[in-house]
Design a protein around this motif. Structure first.
Motif, PDB file in Angstrom:
ATOM      1  N   UNK A  21       0.822  -1.215   0.000  1.00 22.11           N
ATOM      2  CA  UNK A  21       0.000   0.000   0.000  1.00 22.11           C
ATOM      3  C   UNK A  21       0.854   1.263   0.000  1.00 22.11           C
ATOM      4  N   UNK A  22       1.938   1.265   0.793  1.00 26.09           N
ATOM      5  CA  UNK A  22       2.684   2.516   0.960  1.00 26.09           C
ATOM      6  C   UNK A  22       3.784   2.670  -0.080  1.00 26.09           C
ATOM      7  N   UNK A  23       4.628   1.659  -0.210  1.00 25.67           N
ATOM      8  CA  UNK A  23       5.800   1.791  -1.076  1.00 25.67           C
ATOM      9  C   UNK A  23       5.468   2.209  -2.518  1.00 25.67           C
ATOM     10  N   UNK A  24       4.488   1.535  -3.176  1.00 24.11           N
ATOM     11  CA  UNK A  24       4.227   1.922  -4.574  1.00 24.11           C
ATOM     12  C   UNK A  24       3.840   3.390  -4.710  1.00 24.11           C
ATOM     13  N   UNK A  25       3.240   3.956  -3.656  1.00 25.38           N
ATOM     14  CA  UNK A  25       2.770   5.337  -3.761  1.00 25.38           C
ATOM     15  C   UNK A  25       3.817   6.371  -3.400  1.00 25.38           C
ATOM     16  N   UNK A  26       4.900   5.935  -2.751  1.00 26.77           N
ATOM     17  CA  UNK A  26       5.920   6.941  -2.448  1.00 26.77           C
ATOM     18  C   UNK A  26       7.112   6.816  -3.393  1.00 26.77           C
ATOM     19  N   UNK A  27       7.104   5.791  -4.255  1.00 26.65           N
ATOM     20  CA  UNK A  27       8.237   5.593  -5.153  1.00 26.65           C
ATOM     21  C   UNK A  27       8.499   6.786  -6.079  1.00 26.65           C
ATOM     22  N   UNK A  28       7.494   7.288  -6.818  1.00 29.28           N
ATOM     23  CA  UNK A  28       7.810   8.357  -7.778  1.00 29.28           C
ATOM     24  C   UNK A  28       8.535   9.566  -7.166  1.00 29.28           C
ATOM     25  N   UNK A  29       8.031  10.143  -6.056  1.00 33.44           N
ATOM     26  CA  UNK A  29       8.794  11.261  -5.499  1.00 33.44           C
ATOM     27  C   UNK A  29      10.175  10.849  -5.033  1.00 33.44           C
ATOM     28  N   UNK A  30      10.313   9.617  -4.540  1.00 31.52           N
ATOM     29  CA  UNK A  30      11.630   9.178  -4.082  1.00 31.52           C
ATOM     30  C   UNK A  30      12.605   9.015  -5.236  1.00 31.52           C
ATOM     31  N   UNK A  31      12.096   8.490  -6.363  1.00 32.06           N
ATOM     32  CA  UNK A  31      12.967   8.329  -7.530  1.00 32.06           C
ATOM     33  C   UNK A  31      13.446   9.700  -8.009  1.00 32.06           C
ATOM     34  N   UNK A  32      12.517  10.654  -8.067  1.00 31.15           N
ATOM     35  CA  UNK A  32      12.890  12.013  -8.473  1.00 31.15           C
ATOM     36  C   UNK A  32      13.910  12.582  -7.496  1.00 31.15           C
ATOM     37  N   UNK A  33      13.660  12.346  -6.205  1.00 32.65           N
ATOM     38  CA  UNK A  33      14.574  12.863  -5.200  1.00 32.65           C
ATOM     39  C   UNK A  33      15.948  12.216  -5.352  1.00 32.65           C
ATOM     40  N   UNK A  34      15.950  10.947  -5.780  1.00 32.75           N
ATOM     41  CA  UNK A  34      17.231  10.274  -5.962  1.00 32.75           C
ATOM     42  C   UNK A  34      18.077  11.046  -6.977  1.00 32.75           C
ATOM     43  N   UNK A  35      17.433  11.452  -8.065  1.00 29.38           N
ATOM     44  CA  UNK A  35      18.153  12.226  -9.078  1.00 29.38           C
ATOM     45  C   UNK A  35      18.696  13.522  -8.505  1.00 29.38           C
ATOM     46  N   UNK A  36      17.849  14.252  -7.781  1.00 29.56           N
ATOM     47  CA  UNK A  36      18.270  15.540  -7.237  1.00 29.56           C
ATOM     48  C   UNK A  36      19.357  15.378  -6.180  1.00 29.56           C
ATOM     49  N   UNK A  37      19.195  14.359  -5.343  1.00 28.45           N
ATOM     50  CA  UNK A  37      20.194  14.139  -4.294  1.00 28.45           C
ATOM     51  C   UNK A  37      21.525  13.722  -4.907  1.00 28.45           C
ATOM     52  N   UNK A  38      21.426  12.914  -5.991  1.00 28.51           N
ATOM     53  CA  UNK A  38      22.652  12.520  -6.671  1.00 28.51           C
ATOM     54  C   UNK A  38      23.407  13.777  -7.129  1.00 28.51           C
ATOM     55  N   UNK A  39      22.678  14.717  -7.737  1.00 29.43           N
ATOM     56  CA  UNK A  39      23.305  15.965  -8.179  1.00 29.43           C
ATOM     57  C   UNK A  39      23.970  16.661  -7.003  1.00 29.43           C
ATOM     58  N   UNK A  40      23.237  16.734  -5.911  1.00 25.42           N
ATOM     59  CA  UNK A  40      23.734  17.459  -4.750  1.00 25.42           C
ATOM     60  C   UNK A  40      25.000  16.796  -4.196  1.00 25.42           C
ATOM     61  N   UNK A  41      24.942  15.466  -4.053  1.00 23.99           N
ATOM     62  CA  UNK A  41      26.084  14.704  -3.548  1.00 23.99           C
ATOM     63  C   UNK A  41      27.274  14.869  -4.480  1.00 23.99           C
ATOM     64  N   UNK A  42      26.987  14.763  -5.759  1.00 27.47           N
ATOM     65  CA  UNK A  42      28.002  14.878  -6.794  1.00 27.47           C
ATOM     66  C   UNK A  42      28.703  16.237  -6.689  1.00 27.47           C
ATOM     67  N   UNK A  43      27.902  17.299  -6.537  1.00 26.01           N
ATOM     68  CA  UNK A  43      28.478  18.637  -6.417  1.00 26.01           C
ATOM     69  C   UNK A  43      29.249  18.789  -5.102  1.00 26.01           C
ATOM     70  N   UNK A  44      28.728  18.208  -4.024  1.00 27.19           N
ATOM     71  CA  UNK A  44      29.422  18.309  -2.738  1.00 27.19           C
ATOM     72  C   UNK A  44      30.781  17.623  -2.808  1.00 27.19           C
ATOM     73  N   UNK A  45      30.790  16.408  -3.381  1.00 20.31           N
ATOM     74  CA  UNK A  45      32.054  15.675  -3.461  1.00 20.31           C
ATOM     75  C   UNK A  45      33.033  16.424  -4.353  1.00 20.31           C
ATOM     76  N   UNK A  46      32.517  16.979  -5.465  1.00 24.10           N
ATOM     77  CA  UNK A  46      33.377  17.751  -6.355  1.00 24.10           C
ATOM     78  C   UNK A  46      33.953  18.943  -5.595  1.00 24.10           C
ATOM     79  N   UNK A  47      33.113  19.617  -4.810  1.00 22.04           N
ATOM     80  CA  UNK A  47      33.573  20.784  -4.062  1.00 22.04           C
ATOM     81  C   UNK A  47      34.638  20.375  -3.057  1.00 22.04           C
ATOM     82  N   UNK A  48      34.399  19.243  -2.337  1.00 19.78           N
ATOM     83  CA  UNK A  48      35.377  18.792  -1.347  1.00 19.78           C
ATOM     84  C   UNK A  48      36.703  18.434  -2.009  1.00 19.78           C
ATOM     85  N   UNK A  49      36.617  17.743  -3.144  1.00 19.26           N
ATOM     86  CA  UNK A  49      37.842  17.379  -3.849  1.00 19.26           C
ATOM     87  C   UNK A  49      38.549  18.630  -4.325  1.00 19.26           C
TER      88      UNK A  49
END
Lengths: 538, 306, 326
Positions: free
Chosen positions: B209-237
């Motif tokens: 009941x819960x997981x299928x309905x929260x997947x889409x926002x989480x998948x989108x967030x995965x993309x955005x968080x990846x960008x953020x993490x990617x930029x943070x690691x780049x900044x640290x390096x």
């Protein structure tokens, strides 16, 4: 017949498009409308008929995502299709005013009511500020608002819904417009509040001889307010006539079917065998008491209607029966045994035998499950059926609710409101329950669809012998399907008994008020009711 | 549009549903309708992934291979020249895709594992579990994450492992908040209540009941968080405390070659060298953003306004 | 008590509590240091005595909670302890007070952040509000596309492009921000031009998009439609009906982005070798100078918390429901 000089608003072949799913769709498909000075036109139709869109078009206004694509709109000779934005601004709020459905959202939360009431009058240069304020106080008085001298000093959130709706009518009246558009102004109110709001609105437009377009889905309400009625469906006019004619002799089949809706009357029957007994139930949300010593019985195979307005505790009673809200005192006796108050302590068999159907079918079904999964789950869960056996049962249930196998693989989003509610009924039936609790199951639906659902429930009860608790605020529904009635008010029971006893005098005071407040589909009902309620009060 | 019938029938309340298709077929149809930006984004991401996966076969030289010609100009043996100690810039760019994207992906996955799991738990159990977890997250989020990361790196030292763990833990606070919020919205839905009333077990309710309905926002967030993490690691390096040499990494490449920018007046190409890895970072972030935008529009019907 | 004062006091209390907890987190960081870190700092050749003396100076021979209250007590009096750098194996101590290191650099950073905020905030609000008003126009699309690409770029990319264009190819501004305590204001502004411009570009992009979203959200309210249907002019609808309700969302956007500025400053200071607290922190991290790192982290975190607290309080005092309770 109307002479040219008499005509205030003339709409010819108006066409409006709305933007959805990345393309434009026709919402209004060529509607004509004529309104004389001082006349009230009722605009009725079901959801999606385009009545609000048409009402706003009378002000030359299209909501974002809508556009006026064709036709003519002449207000007192001014062509609103060609008028400049500035010309239209000069008309709006001055000569044409608007009363919105939700007054709570339509008042700006940052300003006092008085400042908002006088704003258009002052801004359009019609009145000087001190005049406008004095006028506003007069209007508040005319609208029966409490303490009119100081009422306007309050902010919108400090005032009740019924008062806000009246304040909004006062705001519309403030610049003495020639035309007011009322857009479902009483839909969000309780019936007992609605009567007075309707009366003050009607008195105000009569007193100033204002023309009005009254938009609503409620036939009985429009019968009290309008001189003429126009019926819309899917953006097209079905028919138009003066109110008496429309009520007594509708011409079109669609209109007739609308009128026929309230014709169901079930003959009430009793049964000494009780399936459910509530004894002295008291329940609280946190420390706030919501149910006080509530007791009633449900006869087997019969329908008990629990009626009350918002805040009466009727839905809380359902939460107690299902175990979602454990009571702090009293017992729920089901089939001769006391049920544990907590959901987690009830057996699977107990859970199966009491099923619940909700008001909003949209949120009651998982949007990512297909109809097959939704109805199939209880079949598998309670009876362990699998594969072909389960599918056969699901198909059988679908036919029981007058749908067919083509619906099996649809998602809830691909169903209409009525179909969704039927799927919810099928899900409840899949558990083969003894008792179904229906919480306002028809109040979000259009009249005709409601009718279908009620007939279905009555048929199912007859065929399957299931008992029903029907929670509602709508007296018409109660009249249609109840065997017994429980009237609730502020967490307690006012009256209970067989339908004919409750619905015929003598009544308890609150029941009398409730019953008399339900608008009836006949001209002059409002005047008569006000007179009667006035007598009862004095 | 056909003339609506004048009498009432349940079956005709809504138009018949479109024929049911398998997810493959539906995905193909959606792809064909995808806007240009989404296509651009997907193409870029695909290219990056290919480069990252096959780096050793694509790169002309090794990532740490030092040649005798530091600061060699563009062209000839070294297509994009060499860096300050004579390593091939192109090869390092290619290996950089592998290292930078790999570490960022691992970090994002870990962040979702921690944040998503705890967020779901908080939303379902509510009560004190939710209170405790939420307050801890509030405190952690009161420290700007780059600053927090810098502090932790100064203590644990800069290795790839500590980088992944530290950034993942810090980023999981945001994942926690989102998962909890989205799951809360679903938990209060009547269909979840209906499942509880049916007597379903918690695991089933969560999974079905819960997981299928929260997947889409989480998948989108995965993309955005990846960008953020990617930029943070780049900044640290870039700051010199992230991925350590000689491992090729875009952030540190910018730092190492930064001095070249002063020569842009004499040799524009040399001046552009430090910008190449920075541009590689920017291009991937833009691409992911485009795809996420399109995905959000598809799944929620709403455009994300941010 | 008036509910608004009660709510504000609650928020203040919550802010202080958060600050307290954050200080504990930052303090306990030192607990996770590997056991041999003293040797690492003092060098392999450190004698037992120097190590013991150093440990004693750090208070490592005392229980953690006592050390915490010592530390936080001195911090409240403006004493952040002594830097690790400048120590040597021989026990000769040339280390400096952390405050001495931080104070001038903090001023520089505040100058840079302040200069950026003065340009960025009005610019972003103007762009955001106008983009929302002329939604879907060409102007809106250009501003949107421009800001989306700026957001996706790392700060150092923006910084180097600016250096390439405005310092190397067209030498207008210096690429190194040489400033000292006695630099006159005009020169200071000139030297800080590129770092400030970089930060402005990044901040404006974020802030403009958030402002636009907040305004669009607001313009969809029924009371805005009502104001239009009252025949009010576009100006009056925006200024009189939308704006008073927009304070809370806009202030939150500003606070969020100023907090972001605090973080962005670190990278930009390193690029332009700007002598600010961000660069100091990065240097301290590289040399594992824990007292300096802790002090910087605490200052950054406190700024962050204060900004958010301020936004909260402004939202509260502009909320009519709290200002005028039932």
């Amino acid at each position: 017949m109307s002479s040219e000089a008499d005509t205030l608003l003339e709409m010819r072949d108006v066409r409006i498009d709305g933007f959805a799913d990345e393309q434009w769709h026709a919402i209004i498909k060529g509607v004509d409308l004529t309104l004389r000075k001082g006349e009230v036109l009722g605009l009725i139709g079901e959801s999606g008929a385009g009545k609000s869109t048409l009402g706003l078009a009378a002000m030359g206004f299209a909501r974002p995502g809508c556009r006026l694509t064709g036709g003519e709109i002449l207000f007192d000779g001014i062509d609103l299709m060609r008028a400049s934005e500035r010309q239209k601004q000069r008309l709006r709020g001055a000569r044409i005013a608007y009363v919105a459905q939700s007054a709570a959202a339509a008042f700006n939360p940052a300003y006092r009511l008085l400042d908002q009431t006088v704003e258009s009058g002052i801004r359009h240069g019609l009145l000087r500020p001190e005049e406008a304020r004095a006028e506003a106080v007069e209007l508040y008085r005319a609208m029966d608002l409490p303490d009119p001298e100081h009422f306007g000093d309050r902010f919108p959130h400090q005032v009740s819904g019924g008062q806000l709706q009246r304040a909004m009518t006062a705001m519309a009246m403030a610049s003495r417009p020639d035309l007011i558009i009322f857009d479902e102004p009483t839909t969000a109110l309780d019936v007992t509040t609605q009567v007075n709001v309707l009366a003050t609105m009607r008195n105000a437009i009569e007193r100033f001889d204002t023309a009005a377009i009254y938009i609503t889905h409620d036939l009985a309400v429009v019968a009290q307010m309008a001189d003429r009625i126009k019926v819309l469906r899917h953006g097209e006019e079905i028919e138009e006539a003066d109110t008496e004619t429309m009520l007594s002799a509708p011409q079109q089949p669609y209109t007739k079917s609308l009128w026929a809706v309230r014709s169901i009357r079930k003959q009430a029957e009793g049964n000494a065998d009780k399936v459910l007994e509530l004894n002295g139930i008291t329940a609280t949300y946190g420390t706030r008491p919501v149910l006080k010593d509530v007791s009633f019985d449900v006869p087997r195979g019969r329908t008990v209607a629990v009626v009350g307005e918002s805040g009466s505790g009727k839905s809380t009673a359902a939460r107690v029966m299902t175990g979602l809200l454990p009571q702090i005192a009293g017992t729920v006796r089901f089939d001769g045994r006391d049920l544990p108050p907590e959901l987690s302590k009830r057996s699977k068999e107990d859970l199966r035998r009491i099923q619940m159907i909700y008001q909003m079918a949209d949120t009651a079904m998982n949007p990512r499950h297909t109809v097959r999964e939704i109805i199939g789950r209880p079949v598998r869960f309670y009876f362990g059926k699998t594969g072909r056996e389960a599918d056969a049962r699901v198909s059988e249930l679908l036919h029981l609710i007058e749908l067919d196998d083509s619906f099996l693989d649809r998602l809830p989003g691909e169903l209409s409101g009525g179909q969704k509610q039927r799927i919810c009924i099928a899900r409840a039936l899949a558990a083969d329950p003894d008792l179904i609790i229906c919480d306002e199951v028809t109040s979000a639906l259009d009249q005709i669809v409601q009718d279908g659902i009620l007939k279905l429930l009555m048929r199912l009860q007859k065929e399957l012998g299931v008992s029903i608790i029907f929670i509602t605020h709508d007296i018409a529904t109660v009249r249609a399907i109840a065997d017994e009635i429980v009237v609730m008010y502020q967490g307690g029971i006012v009256e209970k008994g067989p339908k004919q006893d409750i619905l015929s005098p003598p009544h308890a005071d609150y029941t009398a008020l409730l019953l008399s407040s339900v608008p009836e589909m006949e001209v002059g009902w409002l005047d008569r009711t006000l007179a009667e309620q006035g007598q009862a009060a004095s | 549009m056909s003339e609506p019938s004048q009498t009432y029938s349940v079956q005709q309340e809504a138009a018949p549903a479109s024929p049911r298709r398998g997810w493959r077929e539906r995905a193909l149809i959606e792809l064909r309708k995808a806007p240009l930006t989404a296509w651009f984004g997907m193409t870029v991401i695909l290219c990056y992934l290919v480069v990252a996966l096959f780096a050793p076969w694509i790169a002309p030289h090794g990532q740490a291979e030092v040649f005798a010609t530091p600061y060699a100009p563009w062209g000839g043996k070294f297509l994009l020249g060499t860096d300050q100690i004579g390593r091939d810039v192109l090869s390092r760019l290619i290996y950089g895709a592998r290292n930078t994207i790999g570490i960022a992906l691992a970090t994002t996955f870990l962040a979702f594992l921690i944040g998503g799991g705890l967020g779901l738990m908080a939303a379902i159990s509510r009560g004190w579990v939710d209170q405790v977890l939420s307050r801890i997250v509030d405190v952690l989020m009161a420290i700007p994450s780059l600053i927090f990361a810098l502090m932790l790196l100064s203590i644990f030292g800069s290795s790839a492992a500590s980088l992944i763990v530290i950034i993942a833990v810090l980023d999981s606070t945001r994942v926690f908040r989102l998962t909890r919020a989205v799951a809360m919205n679903v938990v209060v839905m009547e269909y979840v209540e209906a499942a509880r009333l049916r007597g379903e077990r918690l695991g089933w309710v969560m999974r079905r009941e819960i997981l299928p309905n929260i997947m889409p926002p989480l998948v989108a967030e995965f993309g955005l968080r990846f960008c953020f993490v990617f930029l943070t690691i780049a900044a640290l390096s870039f700051l010199g405390v992230g991925i350590q040499p000689p491992t090729a990494d875009w952030g540190s490449m910018v730092r190492e070659n930064a001095a070249l920018i002063q020569f842009a007046q004499y040799d524009l190409k040399a001046g552009l060298t430090p910008l190449l890895p920075a541009a590689a970072i920017a291009l991937l972030t833009v691409a992911v953003n485009f795809v996420v935008d399109w995905f959000l529009m598809k799944t929620s019907g709403l455009r994300d306004e941010f | 008590m008036h509910p608004i004062i009660r709510t504000i006091l609650q928020r203040l209390g919550l802010g202080l509590l958060t600050l307290f907890l954050v200080s504990i987190v930052i303090f306990s960081a030192v607990e996770f240091l590997p056991g041999d870190f003293t040797e690492a700092i003092l060098g392999q050749a450190a004698t037992k005595e120097t190590v013991a003396a150093f440990r004693h100076e750090l208070g490592l021979d005392q229980p953690a909670h006592i050390r915490y209250f010592d530390w936080i007590g001195s911090v409240l009096q403006g004493d952040f302890g002594t830097s690790f750098s400048g120590r040597s194996a021989s026990g000769v101590d040339r280390s400096r007070e952390v405050v001495e290191l931080i104070a001038p650099r903090l001023m520089n950073t505040l100058f840079l952040a302040g200069m950026t905020a003065i340009i960025a905030v009005p610019l972003a609000l103007f762009l955001g509000v106008t983009a929302a008003l002329y939604r879907n126009s060409l102007y809106d699309r250009i501003v949107n596309a421009g800001t989306l690409s700026t957001i996706s770029m790392p700060e150092f990319f923006v910084a180097y492009i600016l250096i390439l264009l405005l310092s190397t190819i067209f030498p207008v501004f210096p690429s190194l921000a040489n400033i000292a305590a006695d630099t006159p204001l005009i020169e200071r502004v000139y030297a800080s031009a590129l770092p400030s411009l970089t930060l402005t570009l990044v901040i404006v992009a974020h802030m403009m998009r958030m402002t636009r979203a907040a305004i669009i959200n607001l313009l969809a309210s029924p009371y805005i439609e009502m104001a239009r249907l009252k025949g009010l002019s576009g100006r009056r609808v925006i200024l009189h009906h939308a704006l008073p309700n927009a304070w809370a969302p806009i202030v939150n956007v500003i606070a969020f982005n100023l907090a972001y500025l605090v973080v962005g400053v670190v990278v930009v200071e390193v690029v332009f070798v700007y002598p600010g607290i961000g660069q100091l922190m990065v240097d301290a991290v590289t040399s594992r100078d824990i007292p300096v790192v802790q002090a910087c982290a605490l200052i950054f975190a406190a700024t962050y918390i204060l900004l958010n607290l301020l936004a909260d309080i402004i939202s509260i005092v502009t909320n009519p429901r709290l200002l005028h309770p039932r």
